[in-house]
Motif scaffolding. Structure first.
Motif, PDB file in Angstrom:
ATOM      1  N   THR A 196      38.975  42.827  44.623  1.00  0.00           N
ATOM      2  CA  THR A 196      39.940  42.936  43.517  1.00  0.00           C
ATOM      3  C   THR A 196      41.137  42.026  43.782  1.00  0.00           C
ATOM      4  O   THR A 196      41.505  41.776  44.933  1.00  0.00           O
ATOM      5  CB  THR A 196      40.417  44.380  43.366  1.00  0.00           C
ATOM      6  OG1 THR A 196      40.897  44.859  44.630  1.00  0.00           O
ATOM      7  CG2 THR A 196      39.274  45.272  42.914  1.00  0.00           C
ATOM      8  N   PHE A 197      41.766  41.554  42.699  1.00  0.00           N
ATOM      9  CA  PHE A 197      42.916  40.654  42.830  1.00  0.00           C
ATOM     10  C   PHE A 197      43.707  40.677  41.525  1.00  0.00           C
ATOM     11  O   PHE A 197      43.234  41.170  40.495  1.00  0.00           O
ATOM     12  CB  PHE A 197      42.464  39.232  43.158  1.00  0.00           C
ATOM     13  CG  PHE A 197      41.579  38.592  42.135  1.00  0.00           C
ATOM     14  CD1 PHE A 197      42.101  37.722  41.172  1.00  0.00           C
ATOM     15  CD2 PHE A 197      40.227  38.869  42.096  1.00  0.00           C
ATOM     16  CE1 PHE A 197      41.289  37.146  40.210  1.00  0.00           C
ATOM     17  CE2 PHE A 197      39.394  38.298  41.142  1.00  0.00           C
ATOM     18  CZ  PHE A 197      39.926  37.429  40.199  1.00  0.00           C
ATOM     19  N   LEU A 203      30.621  35.935  52.192  1.00  0.00           N
ATOM     20  CA  LEU A 203      31.082  36.219  50.834  1.00  0.00           C
ATOM     21  C   LEU A 203      32.595  36.345  50.777  1.00  0.00           C
ATOM     22  O   LEU A 203      33.225  35.876  49.818  1.00  0.00           O
ATOM     23  CB  LEU A 203      30.428  37.507  50.322  1.00  0.00           C
ATOM     24  CG  LEU A 203      28.915  37.449  50.071  1.00  0.00           C
ATOM     25  CD1 LEU A 203      28.393  38.826  49.702  1.00  0.00           C
ATOM     26  CD2 LEU A 203      28.587  36.446  48.970  1.00  0.00           C
ATOM     27  N   LEU A 204      33.188  36.973  51.776  1.00  0.00           N
ATOM     28  CA  LEU A 204      34.633  37.156  51.771  1.00  0.00           C
ATOM     29  C   LEU A 204      35.356  35.814  51.779  1.00  0.00           C
ATOM     30  O   LEU A 204      36.316  35.596  51.025  1.00  0.00           O
ATOM     31  CB  LEU A 204      35.049  37.995  52.980  1.00  0.00           C
ATOM     32  CG  LEU A 204      36.542  38.257  53.138  1.00  0.00           C
ATOM     33  CD1 LEU A 204      37.096  38.994  51.929  1.00  0.00           C
ATOM     34  CD2 LEU A 204      36.817  39.037  54.423  1.00  0.00           C
ATOM     35  N   GLY A 205      34.888  34.889  52.601  1.00  0.00           N
ATOM     36  CA  GLY A 205      35.551  33.585  52.672  1.00  0.00           C
ATOM     37  C   GLY A 205      35.408  32.778  51.391  1.00  0.00           C
ATOM     38  O   GLY A 205      36.385  32.198  50.899  1.00  0.00           O
ATOM     39  N   ILE A 254      35.960  40.305  41.485  1.00  0.00           N
ATOM     40  CA  ILE A 254      34.695  39.574  41.592  1.00  0.00           C
ATOM     41  C   ILE A 254      33.751  40.443  42.413  1.00  0.00           C
ATOM     42  O   ILE A 254      34.070  40.838  43.540  1.00  0.00           O
ATOM     43  CB  ILE A 254      34.879  38.201  42.254  1.00  0.00           C
ATOM     44  CG1 ILE A 254      35.747  37.300  41.367  1.00  0.00           C
ATOM     45  CG2 ILE A 254      33.531  37.540  42.502  1.00  0.00           C
ATOM     46  CD1 ILE A 254      35.995  35.927  41.955  1.00  0.00           C
ATOM     47  N   ILE A 255      32.604  40.772  41.853  1.00  0.00           N
ATOM     48  CA  ILE A 255      31.667  41.674  42.500  1.00  0.00           C
ATOM     49  C   ILE A 255      30.338  40.962  42.737  1.00  0.00           C
ATOM     50  O   ILE A 255      29.926  40.095  41.961  1.00  0.00           O
ATOM     51  CB  ILE A 255      31.434  42.960  41.677  1.00  0.00           C
ATOM     52  CG1 ILE A 255      30.918  42.619  40.281  1.00  0.00           C
ATOM     53  CG2 ILE A 255      32.725  43.773  41.574  1.00  0.00           C
ATOM     54  CD1 ILE A 255      30.585  43.853  39.437  1.00  0.00           C
ATOM     55  N   GLY A 306      41.928  43.349  47.467  1.00  0.00           N
ATOM     56  CA  GLY A 306      41.193  43.094  48.689  1.00  0.00           C
ATOM     57  C   GLY A 306      39.733  43.461  48.560  1.00  0.00           C
ATOM     58  O   GLY A 306      39.267  43.956  47.528  1.00  0.00           O
ATOM     59  N   PRO A 307      38.939  43.269  49.627  1.00  0.00           N
ATOM     60  CA  PRO A 307      37.488  43.523  49.574  1.00  0.00           C
ATOM     61  C   PRO A 307      37.167  44.975  49.882  1.00  0.00           C
ATOM     62  O   PRO A 307      37.892  45.670  50.603  1.00  0.00           O
ATOM     63  CB  PRO A 307      36.940  42.596  50.669  1.00  0.00           C
ATOM     64  CG  PRO A 307      38.053  42.521  51.672  1.00  0.00           C
ATOM     65  CD  PRO A 307      39.342  42.618  50.897  1.00  0.00           C
ATOM     66  N   ILE A 308      36.032  45.425  49.364  1.00  0.00           N
ATOM     67  CA  ILE A 308      35.542  46.775  49.620  1.00  0.00           C
ATOM     68  C   ILE A 308      34.045  46.789  49.368  1.00  0.00           C
ATOM     69  O   ILE A 308      33.519  45.969  48.590  1.00  0.00           O
ATOM     70  CB  ILE A 308      36.268  47.819  48.747  1.00  0.00           C
ATOM     71  CG1 ILE A 308      36.026  49.231  49.289  1.00  0.00           C
ATOM     72  CG2 ILE A 308      35.828  47.720  47.303  1.00  0.00           C
ATOM     73  CD1 ILE A 308      36.866  50.290  48.625  1.00  0.00           C
ATOM     74  N   PHE A 309      33.342  47.709  50.030  1.00  0.00           N
ATOM     75  CA  PHE A 309      31.889  47.832  49.905  1.00  0.00           C
ATOM     76  C   PHE A 309      31.550  49.245  49.439  1.00  0.00           C
ATOM     77  O   PHE A 309      32.084  50.227  49.977  1.00  0.00           O
ATOM     78  CB  PHE A 309      31.215  47.549  51.257  1.00  0.00           C
ATOM     79  CG  PHE A 309      29.710  47.701  51.227  1.00  0.00           C
ATOM     80  CD1 PHE A 309      28.901  46.641  50.875  1.00  0.00           C
ATOM     81  CD2 PHE A 309      29.111  48.897  51.572  1.00  0.00           C
ATOM     82  CE1 PHE A 309      27.525  46.769  50.846  1.00  0.00           C
ATOM     83  CE2 PHE A 309      27.738  49.046  51.553  1.00  0.00           C
ATOM     84  CZ  PHE A 309      26.942  47.974  51.191  1.00  0.00           C
TER      85      PHE A 309
END
Length: 581
Positions: free
Chosen positions: A157-158, A191-193, A174-175, A141-144
């Motif tokens: 991350t995936f 960015l998330l989409g 992917i960063i 999932g996404p994180i900042f």
């Protein structure tokens, strides 16, 4: 967008590794990047995605862009790379990808590692953190995260299915790295989409390969039937497969380059800078209040008109109606219509034009009375001329200080208007003529005027008039006058400034002095400071002279009700302050 997008992979042998990254170059390519294009690989291709056209080509290889045995290279050493290309995206001799944005002349460069050593260190650290400590629950999932020194990172991350890996999956991320924290946070939904779409496509391709391999040779049953061997003894035989092998897509890196380049382009275009003018000016507030008052009055008039019908108009005389509609009358020259057309030309165009017509001394006297708030009276037969004079003179005052009666058949008191237009035969009271708080401009017929003045020349059309400016308190030529008047005259006499530039100078000057008015109003009316403190404040504001003080007091009447009520509401009463103490 000044950012770097990278694909990272957690290798079971070497840990977090950067596989592929795309960066933005605003300057020409680094030395060696475009100096030796390989023949046969410099094909031009037009790529279009999401309405963005970019010209892409293969570019030459530099030691810092791929795997290199040179110890000075910022990339990892060859001994640290997986033999099965699990830690490598492009082959050793692959030059990488470049996309040219024709609209902005920006290049989007893709390779395994950034060419600049500092950028390589930033991407390397973000890669390690995204695949080790900075992960969300579930590890997918996404994180900042990030800081001012090493940049801020949006990481997603995936997992990718791999029938030969432990747990049948590999860990990727992917960063997106950039130094602007606010910009990156505002771009989170976008960015998330988009990154989620790229991940879904990669996972979909890998899932098909995984299912095909499991159908041909199921690994789960084979592993259960194989004797257990400690992981440390088989590390060298469990090297990660390349992502192109997991997805069965030989053009994977070219597709990722296109996706990453479009992502940087689109993310930078969706957020644009806008000029904010700040809080509304006093003129704007006063105009809004006047419009609100007019709206209320019009609503009241509409209600009264519905109750009372207007009286019927008397019937026109038949001869008058025929004279207006008869086509024969158009053959007769109409002198009145010629005079009306001529009067429309006899107007003042600007303050500079008025100063040229009246003369420097007469204009200074008139402008002084306007700025001081004294009553300005124009006596003329031409109503268009009077209206144009008022339209020009009112530009020197705030909107709230302007009260105009364009034309009247009787004298009106100064409390009703500070701009008054009168017919030539209307008498002005003697005490007004002798008053120092009024100025009279009489428009008379010139002694020598052309019988047929030029229609299209304003100065020639005004030559038929003679303007006489009188006042009970004439302004002496050596009088300093208010500071703003001197600045206005300096702008009008400067022929290098156009009329539009002079208008903007007036706006700036009015706003400057309205700010001084606000400070004085807050100091005297709201805070009720003593006269000694007020005099010190006027000295600080550069308005301690007598004329400047009079001007500030008059302009104080032009403050909006909104501003006054706001200041009054913020003042705490003495009883409330004492109770709090």
């Amino acid at each position: 967008m000044n950012a770097i997008v990278a694909l990272c992979h957690f290798c079971e042998l070497h840990g977090p590794r950067t596989l592929f990254c795309t960066e933005v170059l605003h300057s020409p390519l680094p030395q060696g990047a475009g100096s030796g294009d390989i023949s046969g690989q410099n094909e031009q291709a037009e790529e279009e995605e999401g309405g963005i056209q970019m010209s892409s080509r293969i570019r030459s290889h530099s030691p810092a862009e791929g795997a290199s045995a040179d110890s000075s290279s910022p990339g990892p050493k060859k001994s640290d790379m997986c033999e099965a290309s699990g830690c490598r995206s492009l082959a050793g001799g692959h030059p990488g990808y470049v996309s040219h944005d024709k609209e902005t002349s920006i290049k989007y460069v893709s390779h395994q590692h950034p060419n600049h050593p500092q950028l390589f260190s930033i991407v390397r650290q973000a890669c390690v953190r995204s695949l080790s400590c900075e992960v969300c629950p579930g590890r997918e999932g996404p994180i900042f995260f990030g800081d001012e020194q090493h940049g801020f990172v949006f990481s997603h991350t995936f997992f990718i299915k791999d029938s030969l890996a432990r747990g049948f999956q590999r860990w990727y991320s992917i960063i997106t790295i950039m130094m602007d924290r606010i910009y990156l946070i505002n771009s989170w939904p976008f960015l998330l989409g988009k990154i989620r779409g790229i991940i879904d496509e990669l996972q979909g391709k890998a899932l098909k390969v995984f299912e095909a391999e499991q159908f041909g040779c199921p690994q789960r049953a084979q592993r259960m039937n194989t004797a257990f061997t400690p992981f440390l003894h088989q590390r060298n035989g469990n090297a990660a497969r390349s992502l192109t092998s997991l997805t069965n897509d030989e053009n994977l890196w070219a597709c990722l380059h296109t996706s990453f380049a479009w992502l940087l382009k689109a993310c930078g275009s969706r957020l644009t800078e806008k000029l904010l003018e700040g809080a509304p000016t006093e003129d704007t507030l006063v105009q809004m209040e006047k419009l609100a008052d007019l709206k209320e009055e019009s609503e009241g008039w509409d209600g009264s008109e519905e109750e009372e019908k207007p009286p019927s108009q008397p019937d026109l005389v038949e001869g008058q109606e025929l004279s207006k509609s008869s086509p024969e009358t158009s053959l007769v020259p109409d002198c009145n219509s010629w005079n009306v057309a001529h009067r429309r030309v006899s107007v003042f165009r600007s303050l500079r034009h008025m100063r040229q017509v009246l003369g420097a001394s007469a204009f200074r006297m008139l402008a002084w009375h306007v700025l001081m708030g004294n009553q300005v009276i124009w006596k003329a037969q031409d109503t268009d001329l009077v209206q144009s004079a008022f339209d020009v003179l009112r530009t020197m005052l705030p909107v709230g200080c302007v009260r105009i009666i364009p034309y009247s058949e009787q004298y009106e008191e100064a409390y009703r208007c500070n701009f008054l237009g009168l017919s030539p035969h209307v008498p002005v009271p003697p005490h007004i003529l002798a008053s120092e708080f009024a100025v009279l401009v009489e428009v008379r017929a010139a002694a020598r005027s052309s019988l047929y003045p030029t229609l299209f020349d304003d100065e020639q059309s005004l030559n038929k008039y003679e303007f006489v400016v009188t006042s009970g308190s004439p302004v002496a030529a050596d009088r300093v006058g208010p500071t703003i008047l001197n600045k206005i005259e300096a702008a009008l006499t400067n022929q290098n400034l156009s009329v539009d530039v002079v208008d903007q100078c007036l706006v700036c000057l009015k706003e400057e002095w309205m700010n001084k008015v606000k400070v004085l109003f807050k100091f005297t009316k709201v805070d009720s400071r003593p006269k000694e403190d007020t005099q010190k404040l006027l000295s600080i504001l550069g308005a301690a002279e007598e004329d400047n003080v009079k001007l500030l007091k008059f302009w104080m009447t032009g403050l909006s009700k909104t501003y006054k009520s706001h200041l009054m509401s913020t003042v705490r009463s003495p009883t409330s302050s004492e109770s709090r103490n």
